[in-house]
Scaffold this motif. Structure first.
Motif, PDB file in Angstrom:
ATOM      1  N   LEU A  33       0.863  -1.182   0.072  1.00 42.82           N
ATOM      2  CA  LEU A  33       0.088   0.079   0.018  1.00 42.82           C
ATOM      3  C   LEU A  33       0.968   1.208  -0.037  1.00 42.82           C
ATOM      4  O   LEU A  33       1.918   1.364   0.563  1.00 42.82           O
ATOM      5  CB  LEU A  33      -0.930   0.090   1.361  1.00 42.82           C
ATOM      6  N   PHE A  34       0.399   2.265  -0.711  1.00 42.35           N
ATOM      7  CA  PHE A  34       1.292   3.540  -0.782  1.00 42.35           C
ATOM      8  C   PHE A  34       0.357   4.667  -0.857  1.00 42.35           C
ATOM      9  O   PHE A  34      -0.904   4.490  -1.243  1.00 42.35           O
ATOM     10  CB  PHE A  34       1.900   3.460  -2.195  1.00 42.35           C
ATOM     11  N   TRP A  35       1.030   5.814  -0.307  1.00 44.03           N
ATOM     12  CA  TRP A  35       0.210   7.183  -0.582  1.00 44.03           C
ATOM     13  C   TRP A  35       1.208   8.052  -1.360  1.00 44.03           C
ATOM     14  O   TRP A  35       2.411   7.914  -0.743  1.00 44.03           O
ATOM     15  CB  TRP A  35      -0.007   7.760   0.948  1.00 44.03           C
ATOM     16  N   TYR A  36       0.832   8.552  -2.165  1.00 46.74           N
ATOM     17  CA  TYR A  36       1.613   9.448  -3.147  1.00 46.74           C
ATOM     18  C   TYR A  36       0.898  11.056  -2.898  1.00 46.74           C
ATOM     19  O   TYR A  36      -0.239  11.198  -2.915  1.00 46.74           O
ATOM     20  CB  TYR A  36       1.551   9.211  -4.546  1.00 46.74           C
ATOM     21  N   VAL A  37       1.846  12.106  -3.169  1.00 46.93           N
ATOM     22  CA  VAL A  37       1.400  13.540  -3.211  1.00 46.93           C
ATOM     23  C   VAL A  37       1.756  14.048  -4.500  1.00 46.93           C
ATOM     24  O   VAL A  37       2.813  13.790  -5.009  1.00 46.93           O
ATOM     25  CB  VAL A  37       1.758  14.282  -1.874  1.00 46.93           C
ATOM     26  N   GLN A  38       0.955  14.829  -4.952  1.00 49.65           N
ATOM     27  CA  GLN A  38       0.908  15.446  -6.205  1.00 49.65           C
ATOM     28  C   GLN A  38       0.833  16.979  -6.064  1.00 49.65           C
ATOM     29  O   GLN A  38      -0.247  17.554  -5.858  1.00 49.65           O
ATOM     30  CB  GLN A  38       0.194  15.030  -7.346  1.00 49.65           C
ATOM     31  N   GLN A  45       4.967  11.946  -5.818  1.00 48.01           N
ATOM     32  CA  GLN A  45       5.995  11.906  -4.858  1.00 48.01           C
ATOM     33  C   GLN A  45       5.702  11.083  -3.783  1.00 48.01           C
ATOM     34  O   GLN A  45       4.468  11.218  -3.159  1.00 48.01           O
ATOM     35  CB  GLN A  45       6.602  13.123  -4.352  1.00 48.01           C
ATOM     36  N   LEU A  46       6.435   9.882  -3.602  1.00 45.62           N
ATOM     37  CA  LEU A  46       5.937   8.937  -2.543  1.00 45.62           C
ATOM     38  C   LEU A  46       6.006   9.662  -1.252  1.00 45.62           C
ATOM     39  O   LEU A  46       7.070  10.211  -0.800  1.00 45.62           O
ATOM     40  CB  LEU A  46       6.924   7.874  -2.544  1.00 45.62           C
ATOM     41  N   LEU A  47       4.718   9.473  -0.475  1.00 45.82           N
ATOM     42  CA  LEU A  47       4.684   9.868   1.052  1.00 45.82           C
ATOM     43  C   LEU A  47       5.162   8.872   1.921  1.00 45.82           C
ATOM     44  O   LEU A  47       5.797   9.103   3.045  1.00 45.82           O
ATOM     45  CB  LEU A  47       3.148  10.281   1.473  1.00 45.82           C
ATOM     46  N   LEU A  48       4.710   7.617   1.636  1.00 41.84           N
ATOM     47  CA  LEU A  48       4.934   6.437   2.748  1.00 41.84           C
ATOM     48  C   LEU A  48       4.373   5.142   1.944  1.00 41.84           C
ATOM     49  O   LEU A  48       3.702   5.171   0.942  1.00 41.84           O
ATOM     50  CB  LEU A  48       4.222   6.690   3.934  1.00 41.84           C
ATOM     51  N   LYS A  49       4.846   4.074   2.634  1.00 42.07           N
ATOM     52  CA  LYS A  49       4.423   2.843   2.052  1.00 42.07           C
ATOM     53  C   LYS A  49       4.516   1.728   3.125  1.00 42.07           C
ATOM     54  O   LYS A  49       5.053   1.884   4.057  1.00 42.07           O
ATOM     55  CB  LYS A  49       5.283   2.184   0.776  1.00 42.07           C
ATOM     56  N   TYR A  50       3.431   0.768   2.964  1.00 37.00           N
ATOM     57  CA  TYR A  50       3.370  -0.089   3.736  1.00 37.00           C
ATOM     58  C   TYR A  50       3.811  -1.519   2.820  1.00 37.00           C
ATOM     59  O   TYR A  50       3.057  -1.639   1.863  1.00 37.00           O
ATOM     60  CB  TYR A  50       2.008  -0.539   4.334  1.00 37.00           C
ATOM     61  N   THR A  51       4.670  -2.297   3.379  1.00 42.13           N
ATOM     62  CA  THR A  51       4.978  -3.733   2.733  1.00 42.13           C
ATOM     63  C   THR A  51       4.703  -4.774   3.509  1.00 42.13           C
ATOM     64  O   THR A  51       4.009  -5.759   3.506  1.00 42.13           O
ATOM     65  CB  THR A  51       6.154  -3.723   1.971  1.00 42.13           C
TER      66      THR A  51
END
Lengths: 115, 113
Positions: A33-38, A45-51
C-alpha cells in the motif's frame, strides 16, 4: 482487477487541524500500500508505503498511515495541517498475486488548507 | 541526479498522426510503467515492463504500444492518436522486486485535436 476507493474527492481543513484522508482497497490478499502526493504541475512523490511488518507507517512531512487488514483500509493522517500540505493525494496498491509491476490508484483527494 | 525524464512535456497533435513520448531513467531500474491521469479517474496504468524485452498490459492499453529495447528507455507510442487519448501521461520506474518505491517523471500533457 483491484479497486482502490478514496472517500472524498475534496477535503478542506483549517491550518493546524487534523488531516484525515481515507483509502480502502478491495484485495482479499494483503497488498503493498502506498500514499503519493502531487503538487500542481508536478509528478507524484511517495509519502509513505506499507509492505510488511509494523502496520503504522510514518512518512515524510509528518504524515502517517495505518494498515488495517480487517477493514481493508489504509487511511492517511497528519496531526496538524500546514499550508504547504495543500495538494492532491493518491492512494495506491500493488497486489502480491500479480506478477511484475501492476499498480492500482485511487481517484485522488484534493486537500485544501484554510488559513 | 537520479531522475526519470520525459519528452516532450507538452504536445498538441491531430487525430491519426503517430507520435512517441520518450521516457528515460538513470537509476538502472528494472521496472518501468506508463500511466495516464484524467480528472476524476486518478492514474491508470497503461503498460509496464519488468526488464528489457519484457512488457505487459496494464488496465488501459488500447491504442498504445511500448517497447523496452534498452533498460533505461521505455517509449510510449500512439500509432493513431484519437481525442480520447488527450490526457496527462506519467512514466515511472522502480528498482527491483522488493524495492517498492516508484519514481515518477514530470509528466507529458497531450492534446489530440
Amino acid at each position: 482487477a483491484q479497486s482502490v476507493t478514496q472517500l472524498g474527492s475534496h477535503v478542506s481543513v483549517s491550518e493546524g487541524a487534523l488531516v484525515l484522508l481515507r483509502c480502502n482497497y478491495s484485495s482479499s490478499v494483503p497488498p503493498y500500500l502506498f500514499w503519493y502526493v502531487q503538487y500542481p504541475n508536478q509528478g507524484l512523490q511517495l509519502l509513505l508505503k506499507y509492505t510488511t511488518g509494523a502496520t503504522l507507517v510514518k512518512g515524510i512531512n509528518g504524515f502517517e498511515a495505518e494498515f488495517k487488514k480487517s477493514e481493508t483500509s489504509f487511511h492517511l493522517t497528519k496531526p496538524s495541517a500546514h499550508m504547504s500540505d495543500a495538494a492532491e493525494y493518491f492512494c495506491a496498491v500493488r497486489t502480491l498475486s500479480n506478477t511484475g509491476n501492476q499498480f492500482y490508484f485511487g481517484t485522488g483527494t484534493s486537500l485544501t488548507v484554510i488559513p | 541526479e537520479a531522475q526519470v525524464t520525459q519528452n516532450p512535456r507538452y504536445l498538441i497533435t491531430v487525430t491519426g498522426k503517430k507520435l512517441t513520448v520518450t521516457c528515460s531513467q538513470n537509476m538502472n531500474h528494472e521496472y518501468m510503467s506508463w500511466y495516464r491521469q484524467d480528472p476524476g479517474l486518478g492514474l491508470r496504468q497503461i503498460y509496464y515492463s519488468m526488464n528489457v524485452e519484457v512488457t505487459d498490459k496494464g488496465d488501459v492499453p488500447e491504442g498504445y504500444k511500448v517497447s523496452r529495447k534498452e533498460k533505461r528507455n521505455f517509449p510510449l507510442i500512439l500509432e493513431s492518436p484519437s481525442p480520447n487519448q488527450t490526457s496527462l501521461y506519467f512514466c515511472a520506474s522502480r528498482g527491483w522486486e522488493g524495492q517498492e518505491t516508484q519514481y515518477f517523471g514530470p509528466g507529458t500533457r497531450l492534446l489530440v485535436l
